[in-house]
Motif scaffolding. Structure first.
Motif, PDB file in Angstrom:
ATOM      1  N   PRO A  13       0.854  -1.206   0.000  1.00  0.00           N
ATOM      2  CA  PRO A  13       0.000   0.000   0.000  1.00  0.00           C
ATOM      3  C   PRO A  13       0.882   1.245   0.000  1.00  0.00           C
ATOM      4  O   PRO A  13       2.047   1.186   0.406  1.00  0.00           O
ATOM      5  CB  PRO A  13      -0.776  -0.121   1.323  1.00  0.00           C
ATOM      6  N   VAL A  14       0.319   2.356  -0.469  1.00  0.00           N
ATOM      7  CA  VAL A  14       1.064   3.617  -0.478  1.00  0.00           C
ATOM      8  C   VAL A  14       1.404   3.970   0.977  1.00  0.00           C
ATOM      9  O   VAL A  14       0.502   3.990   1.822  1.00  0.00           O
ATOM     10  CB  VAL A  14       0.210   4.725  -1.127  1.00  0.00           C
ATOM     11  N   PRO A  15       2.680   4.227   1.285  1.00  0.00           N
ATOM     12  CA  PRO A  15       3.042   4.560   2.676  1.00  0.00           C
ATOM     13  C   PRO A  15       2.305   5.814   3.153  1.00  0.00           C
ATOM     14  O   PRO A  15       1.981   6.695   2.344  1.00  0.00           O
ATOM     15  CB  PRO A  15       4.554   4.808   2.604  1.00  0.00           C
ATOM     16  N   ALA A  16       2.055   5.879   4.466  1.00  0.00           N
ATOM     17  CA  ALA A  16       1.199   6.936   5.028  1.00  0.00           C
ATOM     18  C   ALA A  16       1.660   8.349   4.635  1.00  0.00           C
ATOM     19  O   ALA A  16       0.834   9.197   4.282  1.00  0.00           O
ATOM     20  CB  ALA A  16       1.122   6.792   6.539  1.00  0.00           C
ATOM     21  N   ALA A  17       2.977   8.594   4.678  1.00  0.00           N
ATOM     22  CA  ALA A  17       3.469   9.955   4.376  1.00  0.00           C
ATOM     23  C   ALA A  17       3.210  10.301   2.906  1.00  0.00           C
ATOM     24  O   ALA A  17       2.788  11.419   2.574  1.00  0.00           O
ATOM     25  CB  ALA A  17       4.953  10.058   4.697  1.00  0.00           C
ATOM     26  N   ARG A  52       0.893   8.917   1.016  1.00  0.00           N
ATOM     27  CA  ARG A  52      -0.565   9.051   0.858  1.00  0.00           C
ATOM     28  C   ARG A  52      -1.006  10.461   1.268  1.00  0.00           C
ATOM     29  O   ARG A  52      -1.769  11.115   0.555  1.00  0.00           O
ATOM     30  CB  ARG A  52      -1.278   8.001   1.714  1.00  0.00           C
ATOM     31  N   ALA A  53      -0.501  10.929   2.396  1.00  0.00           N
ATOM     32  CA  ALA A  53      -0.869  12.268   2.879  1.00  0.00           C
ATOM     33  C   ALA A  53      -0.468  13.323   1.846  1.00  0.00           C
ATOM     34  O   ALA A  53      -1.230  14.264   1.578  1.00  0.00           O
ATOM     35  CB  ALA A  53      -0.203  12.542   4.219  1.00  0.00           C
ATOM     36  N   ALA A  54       0.710  13.151   1.238  1.00  0.00           N
ATOM     37  CA  ALA A  54       1.174  14.136   0.237  1.00  0.00           C
ATOM     38  C   ALA A  54       0.246  14.121  -0.978  1.00  0.00           C
ATOM     39  O   ALA A  54      -0.137  15.170  -1.492  1.00  0.00           O
ATOM     40  CB  ALA A  54       2.607  13.810  -0.172  1.00  0.00           C
ATOM     41  N   ARG A  55      -0.125  12.904  -1.418  1.00  0.00           N
ATOM     42  CA  ARG A  55      -1.015  12.814  -2.590  1.00  0.00           C
ATOM     43  C   ARG A  55      -2.395  13.412  -2.298  1.00  0.00           C
ATOM     44  O   ARG A  55      -3.073  13.932  -3.178  1.00  0.00           O
ATOM     45  CB  ARG A  55      -1.187  11.353  -3.020  1.00  0.00           C
ATOM     46  N   MET A  56      -2.822  13.267  -1.018  1.00  0.00           N
ATOM     47  CA  MET A  56      -4.175  13.730  -0.665  1.00  0.00           C
ATOM     48  C   MET A  56      -4.232  15.238  -0.409  1.00  0.00           C
ATOM     49  O   MET A  56      -5.318  15.787  -0.245  1.00  0.00           O
ATOM     50  CB  MET A  56      -4.663  12.981   0.591  1.00  0.00           C
ATOM     51  N   GLU A  57      -3.061  15.855  -0.396  1.00  0.00           N
ATOM     52  CA  GLU A  57      -2.980  17.279  -0.041  1.00  0.00           C
ATOM     53  C   GLU A  57      -3.798  18.155  -0.995  1.00  0.00           C
ATOM     54  O   GLU A  57      -4.665  18.912  -0.583  1.00  0.00           O
ATOM     55  CB  GLU A  57      -1.506  17.705  -0.073  1.00  0.00           C
ATOM     56  N   ASN A  58      -3.509  18.044  -2.283  1.00  0.00           N
ATOM     57  CA  ASN A  58      -4.180  18.879  -3.291  1.00  0.00           C
ATOM     58  C   ASN A  58      -4.536  18.037  -4.497  1.00  0.00           C
ATOM     59  O   ASN A  58      -4.002  18.226  -5.578  1.00  0.00           O
ATOM     60  CB  ASN A  58      -3.232  20.002  -3.743  1.00  0.00           C
ATOM     61  N   SER A  88      -7.024   5.166  -4.609  1.00  0.00           N
ATOM     62  CA  SER A  88      -6.750   4.493  -3.336  1.00  0.00           C
ATOM     63  C   SER A  88      -5.998   3.187  -3.624  1.00  0.00           C
ATOM     64  O   SER A  88      -5.667   2.884  -4.779  1.00  0.00           O
ATOM     65  CB  SER A  88      -8.069   4.232  -2.607  1.00  0.00           C
ATOM     66  N   ASP A  89      -5.741   2.393  -2.589  1.00  0.00           N
ATOM     67  CA  ASP A  89      -4.910   1.193  -2.755  1.00  0.00           C
ATOM     68  C   ASP A  89      -5.647   0.006  -3.385  1.00  0.00           C
ATOM     69  O   ASP A  89      -5.018  -0.896  -3.926  1.00  0.00           O
ATOM     70  CB  ASP A  89      -4.386   0.746  -1.381  1.00  0.00           C
ATOM     71  N   HIS A  90      -6.979  -0.022  -3.267  1.00  0.00           N
ATOM     72  CA  HIS A  90      -7.704  -1.233  -3.668  1.00  0.00           C
ATOM     73  C   HIS A  90      -8.809  -0.942  -4.680  1.00  0.00           C
ATOM     74  O   HIS A  90      -9.140   0.224  -4.925  1.00  0.00           O
ATOM     75  CB  HIS A  90      -8.290  -1.925  -2.425  1.00  0.00           C
ATOM     76  N   MET A  91      -9.378  -1.998  -5.214  1.00  0.00           N
ATOM     77  CA  MET A  91     -10.489  -1.880  -6.171  1.00  0.00           C
ATOM     78  C   MET A  91     -11.458  -3.048  -5.980  1.00  0.00           C
ATOM     79  O   MET A  91     -11.092  -4.097  -5.433  1.00  0.00           O
ATOM     80  CB  MET A  91      -9.957  -1.899  -7.612  1.00  0.00           C
ATOM     81  N   GLY A  92     -12.672  -2.844  -6.443  1.00  0.00           N
ATOM     82  CA  GLY A  92     -13.640  -3.933  -6.482  1.00  0.00           C
ATOM     83  C   GLY A  92     -13.620  -4.554  -7.868  1.00  0.00           C
ATOM     84  O   GLY A  92     -13.308  -3.868  -8.858  1.00  0.00           O
ATOM     85  N   TYR A  93     -13.975  -5.842  -7.954  1.00  0.00           N
ATOM     86  CA  TYR A  93     -13.868  -6.544  -9.241  1.00  0.00           C
ATOM     87  C   TYR A  93     -14.859  -7.707  -9.255  1.00  0.00           C
ATOM     88  O   TYR A  93     -15.073  -8.368  -8.238  1.00  0.00           O
ATOM     89  CB  TYR A  93     -12.435  -7.066  -9.398  1.00  0.00           C
ATOM     90  N   ALA A  94     -15.474  -7.930 -10.396  1.00  0.00           N
ATOM     91  CA  ALA A  94     -16.295  -9.139 -10.600  1.00  0.00           C
ATOM     92  C   ALA A  94     -16.429  -9.331 -12.107  1.00  0.00           C
ATOM     93  O   ALA A  94     -16.196  -8.403 -12.890  1.00  0.00           O
ATOM     94  CB  ALA A  94     -17.671  -8.999  -9.945  1.00  0.00           C
ATOM     95  N   VAL A  95     -16.808 -10.548 -12.500  1.00  0.00           N
ATOM     96  CA  VAL A  95     -16.959 -10.840 -13.931  1.00  0.00           C
ATOM     97  C   VAL A  95     -18.274 -11.572 -14.148  1.00  0.00           C
ATOM     98  O   VAL A  95     -18.645 -12.442 -13.357  1.00  0.00           O
ATOM     99  CB  VAL A  95     -15.788 -11.720 -14.449  1.00  0.00           C
ATOM    100  N   TRP A  96     -18.977 -11.191 -15.212  1.00  0.00           N
ATOM    101  CA  TRP A  96     -20.216 -11.868 -15.609  1.00  0.00           C
ATOM    102  C   TRP A  96     -19.956 -12.643 -16.893  1.00  0.00           C
ATOM    103  O   TRP A  96     -19.303 -12.119 -17.818  1.00  0.00           O
ATOM    104  CB  TRP A  96     -21.303 -10.824 -15.842  1.00  0.00           C
ATOM    105  N   ARG A  97     -20.428 -13.869 -16.925  1.00  0.00           N
ATOM    106  CA  ARG A  97     -20.332 -14.630 -18.176  1.00  0.00           C
ATOM    107  C   ARG A  97     -21.709 -15.167 -18.537  1.00  0.00           C
ATOM    108  O   ARG A  97     -22.450 -15.626 -17.657  1.00  0.00           O
ATOM    109  CB  ARG A  97     -19.330 -15.787 -18.043  1.00  0.00           C
ATOM    110  N   GLU A  98     -22.005 -15.110 -19.816  1.00  0.00           N
ATOM    111  CA  GLU A  98     -23.276 -15.619 -20.319  1.00  0.00           C
ATOM    112  C   GLU A  98     -23.459 -17.069 -19.839  1.00  0.00           C
ATOM    113  O   GLU A  98     -22.546 -17.880 -19.941  1.00  0.00           O
ATOM    114  CB  GLU A  98     -23.249 -15.571 -21.865  1.00  0.00           C
TER     115      GLU A  98
END
Ligand SMILES: Cc1ncc(COP(=O)(O)O)c(C=O)c1O
Length: 366
Positions: A18-22, A24-30, A38-48
């Motif tokens: 994961p992005v280190p806290a410091a 992350r704080a810099a990226r979140m500044e402006n 963010s560090d994660h994502m949701g994912y799923a797949v549909w098949r016929e």
């Protein structure tokens, strides 16, 4: 009474890096809108024939996408946009996520894609926001923007509904919406381009509507305007919406007028929420066809005192000027008016937990 369908579990694989806290704080500044993921994502797949599977919350990563994936060629894609808001007590809330789930299902149906079940839509949001909670900023007006999407991922150049569809959910830290003290936006009313036609895809939240509008936004910039306002395609006369926001105007008597949901504009959740709050406070609200020539005349006489754009990303943007080939008018004083400012305060007070939630719009996540 039938029980609401239960959600599928989204097993979590935590990022090993994961992005280190410091950092992350810099990226979140402006943060630039839509760039600070963010560090994660949701994912799923549909098949016929199989339906939805492979549900997971996983580290954000590039997708293994074949260059022949349907969405890359034929734009079989829909998406949503909503936000997670940090409250003063440190908790985190979503605003009307059920409405986004329902709209994504309607958009999917229009684009011949399978619906993503509402319970799963909400479960993925809950899980991702809880896991990436450190990315939810706390400075006034900031939030975590959430972007569910569905797209045809089957490698196939056949022009048919895809047999494989991928769901993704990404999250971006975003900065504060514009402070209401700022000058109103300049808007270019385009007569050269239209966003949607009757029977088309205008009321679906699908990428092609935005791709088709980019040239109009460029044109607005060429005219020194920040956003474009589209007119209807049939008559070239009636106000539809901005590039990615709905249109509202305030009359001298305090009543509100907004284009009706004709099938060619996106039914905005901010639009619906504001109309509800305006009605709550006893204002008259009219949803109707708004002719641009009459609107400009009413702005000139002062019958229309305020105009604003509304949508999840910027919440409310006051309109200062409306320009086109044949007019250039200042709305009211050119600055955000009292109804615009009060509406922004009223809505954001609910979203950030500073005011009671009279309509059950809040979903607490953390
Ligand atoms: C074309 C368009 N109109 C209106 C809106 C406002 O919709 P909402 O208030 O649900 O964000 C959006 C933003 O999502 C949009 O893309």
């Amino acid at each position: 009474m039938t029980a609401a369908p239960s959600a599928t579990a989204f097993p979590i694989t935590r990022s090993a890096t994961p992005v280190p806290a410091a950092e992350r704080a810099a990226r979140m500044e402006n943060p630039i809108f839509g760039k600070v993921f963010s560090d994660h994502m949701g994912y799923a797949v549909w098949r016929e024939g199989e339906g939805w599977g492979e549900h997971q919350i996983a580290p954000v990563a590039n997708l293994p996408l074949h260059p022949g994936a349907a969405a890359l060629h034929y734009g079989q894609q829909v998406f949503e946009g909503l936000k997670a808001y940090r409250w003063a007590d440190g908790s985190v809330a979503l605003f009307r996520p059920d409405a986004n789930a329902a709209r994504m299902a309607r958009s999917a149906e229009r684009m011949a894609l399978p619906a993503f079940p509402e319970a799963d839509f909400l479960a993925a949001l809950d899980a991702l926001v809880a896991l990436d909670e450190p990315w939810v900023p706390s400075a006034p007006g900031t939030s975590l923007y959430l972007r569910p999407a569905l797209f045809g991922s089957e490698p196939s150049l056949l022009v048919v509904p895809p047999l494989e569809v991928t769901y993704t959910l990404t999250a971006c830290t975003v900065g504060a919406y514009l402070a209401p003290s700022k000058q109103g936006a300049s808007i270019w009313v385009t007569r050269d381009y239209h966003r949607a036609t009757e029977g088309g895809t205008g009321e679906a939240k699908t990428g092609g509507n935005y791709a088709g509008g980019m040239r109009a936004t460029q044109q607005a910039h060429e005219h020194g305007c920040s956003q474009v306002l589209f007119l209807d395609a049939k008559h070239g006369r009636f106000v539809e919406e901005f590039g990615a926001m709905n249109f509202m105007a305030v009359r001298r008597d305090g009543s509100i007028v907004t284009p009706r949901l004709s099938g060619t504009i996106l039914p905005g959740i901010t639009r619906d929420s504001l109309l509800t709050l305006f009605r709550d406070e006893g204002r008259e609200v009219e949803e109707k066809d708004i002719a641009i020539d009459e609107l400009i005349a009413d702005v000139r006489t002062g019958e229309i005192t305020e105009i604003f754009a509304c949508g999840t990303a910027a919440i409310i943007t006051a309109v200062g000027q409306l320009k086109s080939d044949d007019f250039d008018v200042t709305v009211g004083t050119g600055e955000p008016g009292p109804v615009t400012v009060a509406a922004l305060t009223r809505l954001t007070d609910i979203q950030y937990g500073r005011a009671e939630d009279p309509h059950g719009w809040i979903r607490k996540v953390v």
